[in-house]
Design a protein around this motif. Structure first.
Motif, PDB file in Angstrom:
ATOM      1  N   CYS A  29       0.824  -1.221   0.000  1.00 34.66           N
ATOM      2  CA  CYS A  29       0.000   0.000   0.000  1.00 34.66           C
ATOM      3  C   CYS A  29       0.855   1.268   0.000  1.00 34.66           C
ATOM      4  CB  CYS A  29      -0.965   0.003   1.182  1.00 34.66           C
ATOM      5  SG  CYS A  29      -2.269  -1.242   1.040  1.00 34.66           S
ATOM      6  N   ARG A  30       2.052   1.219   0.566  1.00 32.26           N
ATOM      7  CA  ARG A  30       2.947   2.379   0.493  1.00 32.26           C
ATOM      8  C   ARG A  30       3.339   2.649  -0.961  1.00 32.26           C
ATOM      9  NH1 ARG A  30       6.645   4.692   3.909  1.00 32.26           N
ATOM     10  NH2 ARG A  30       5.749   5.008   5.936  1.00 32.26           N
ATOM     11  N   GLU A  31       3.483   1.597  -1.730  1.00 27.74           N
ATOM     12  CA  GLU A  31       3.877   1.752  -3.137  1.00 27.74           C
ATOM     13  C   GLU A  31       2.697   2.047  -4.049  1.00 27.74           C
ATOM     14  OE1 GLU A  31       5.950  -1.754  -4.376  1.00 27.74           O
ATOM     15  OE2 GLU A  31       7.432  -1.594  -2.756  1.00 27.74           O
ATOM     16  N   GLY A  33      -0.902   2.446  -2.944  1.00 27.98           N
ATOM     17  CA  GLY A  33      -2.120   3.027  -2.390  1.00 27.98           C
ATOM     18  C   GLY A  33      -3.046   1.941  -1.869  1.00 27.98           C
ATOM     19  N   VAL A  70       0.983   3.220   6.897  1.00 19.84           N
ATOM     20  CA  VAL A  70       1.054   3.528   5.466  1.00 19.84           C
ATOM     21  C   VAL A  70       1.102   5.031   5.236  1.00 19.84           C
ATOM     22  CG1 VAL A  70      -0.167   3.367   3.250  1.00 19.84           C
ATOM     23  CG2 VAL A  70      -0.054   1.380   4.755  1.00 19.84           C
ATOM     24  N   VAL A  71       0.237   5.787   5.947  1.00 28.29           N
ATOM     25  CA  VAL A  71       0.139   7.200   5.587  1.00 28.29           C
ATOM     26  C   VAL A  71      -0.252   8.152   6.715  1.00 28.29           C
ATOM     27  CG1 VAL A  71      -2.256   7.120   4.822  1.00 28.29           C
ATOM     28  CG2 VAL A  71      -0.696   8.665   3.718  1.00 28.29           C
ATOM     29  N   GLU A  74       2.553  10.068   8.632  1.00 31.97           N
ATOM     30  CA  GLU A  74       3.222  11.081   7.802  1.00 31.97           C
ATOM     31  C   GLU A  74       2.314  12.288   7.545  1.00 31.97           C
ATOM     32  OE1 GLU A  74       6.267   8.986   4.862  1.00 31.97           O
ATOM     33  OE2 GLU A  74       4.310   7.988   4.928  1.00 31.97           O
ATOM     34  N   LEU A 102       4.176  14.609  -0.382  1.00 31.21           N
ATOM     35  CA  LEU A 102       3.639  13.354   0.136  1.00 31.21           C
ATOM     36  C   LEU A 102       2.663  12.721  -0.863  1.00 31.21           C
ATOM     37  CD1 LEU A 102       4.045  11.627   2.631  1.00 31.21           C
ATOM     38  CD2 LEU A 102       2.170  12.859   3.725  1.00 31.21           C
ATOM     39  N   GLN A 103       1.872  13.546  -1.535  1.00 31.59           N
ATOM     40  CA  GLN A 103       0.967  13.021  -2.564  1.00 31.59           C
ATOM     41  C   GLN A 103       1.763  12.348  -3.682  1.00 31.59           C
ATOM     42  OE1 GLN A 103      -1.554  16.866  -2.844  1.00 31.59           O
ATOM     43  NE2 GLN A 103      -2.884  15.252  -3.647  1.00 31.59           N
ATOM     44  N   GLU A 105       4.803  10.985  -3.404  1.00 31.22           N
ATOM     45  CA  GLU A 105       5.535   9.818  -2.903  1.00 31.22           C
ATOM     46  C   GLU A 105       4.645   8.687  -2.399  1.00 31.22           C
ATOM     47  OE1 GLU A 105       8.785   9.393  -3.154  1.00 31.22           O
ATOM     48  OE2 GLU A 105       9.027  11.400  -4.039  1.00 31.22           O
ATOM     49  N   ARG A 106       3.480   9.010  -1.838  1.00 31.92           N
ATOM     50  CA  ARG A 106       2.615   8.017  -1.202  1.00 31.92           C
ATOM     51  C   ARG A 106       1.240   8.010  -1.848  1.00 31.92           C
ATOM     52  NH1 ARG A 106       6.421   6.023   0.531  1.00 31.92           N
ATOM     53  NH2 ARG A 106       7.411   6.357   2.522  1.00 31.92           N
ATOM     54  N   VAL A 109      -2.041   8.619   0.135  1.00 26.25           N
ATOM     55  CA  VAL A 109      -2.475   9.964   0.513  1.00 26.25           C
ATOM     56  C   VAL A 109      -3.607  10.402  -0.411  1.00 26.25           C
ATOM     57  CG1 VAL A 109      -1.793  12.404   0.623  1.00 26.25           C
ATOM     58  CG2 VAL A 109      -0.258  10.642   1.486  1.00 26.25           C
TER      59      VAL A 109
END
Length: 197
Positions: A29-31, A33, A70-71, A74, A102-103, A105-106, A109
């Protein structure tokens, strides 16, 4: 094996499965979403997709279990860091840059900003906390005279949401182009000097 040993082994296996699912979900999910494939998460965890449903109740239960890792942590840090900036103009500009970074990179978000999974209470709570902070920033910016005169809270929200839609459905542009466009956004809503406002 006795019934109590058997039940204990099952509980132990279930705990290990949940731990593996959560670790895999955080990575995936970090990669990708929160819309990442449950099949991919299950494969990464070495379990079946049915195990995710049995142990966590499906996608929403999984989101609820991993959102902090995950988000959420941050996103909350971006808000708290912005609150600590002394000047209102610098606070607004710094927050916009940090949120857009952040949008980029993640991807998760963007799922939060778009409220993709409204059944997830922690996701909606995070979205509402961001909206409340946006309202506060706009009020501060107006009071300090650093925002463009016609910027509203709805505009502020729409800028974050529009960026989320573009990144989620249009793909990520090269970083240099993205950063240049962030500059356009900043100068449009919170110009560098009061004379432009």
């Amino acid at each position: 094996m006795s019934d109590s040993r058997s039940a204990s082994a099952l509980r132990s296996d279930a705990r290990r499965n949940v731990d593996r699912i959560l670790q895999a979900a955080v990575r995936v999910c970090r990669e990708q979403g929160f819309s990442a494939s449950l099949d991919e998460i299950a494969a990464a965890a070495g379990v079946s997709k049915a195990t995710i449903f049995n142990r966590l109740g499906g996608r929403v239960g999984l989101i609820d279990a991993v959102i902090d890792d995950v988000v959420a942590t941050e996103l909350k840090a971006v808000i708290e860091d912005a609150k600590s900036v002394v000047g209102v103009r610098d606070r607004i500009r710094g927050y916009i840059v940090a949120l857009r970074d952040l949008q980029y990179e993640r991807p998760a978000v963007n799922d939060v900003l778009l409220q993709e999974y409204r059944e997830s209470e922690p996701l909606l709570d995070l979205c509402h906390a961001g909206a409340d902070f946006h309202e506060s920033l706009v009020a501060q910016g107006r009071a300090a005279g650093v925002l463009a005169h016609d910027v509203t809270v709805e505009d502020f929200q729409a800028l974050a949401r529009d960026n989320a839609l573009a990144l989620k459905h249009g793909g990520r542009p090269p970083r240099a182009d993205y950063d240049r466009r962030t500059g356009f956004v900043l100068d449009g809503i919170c110009p560098r000097s009061s004379a432009s406002a």
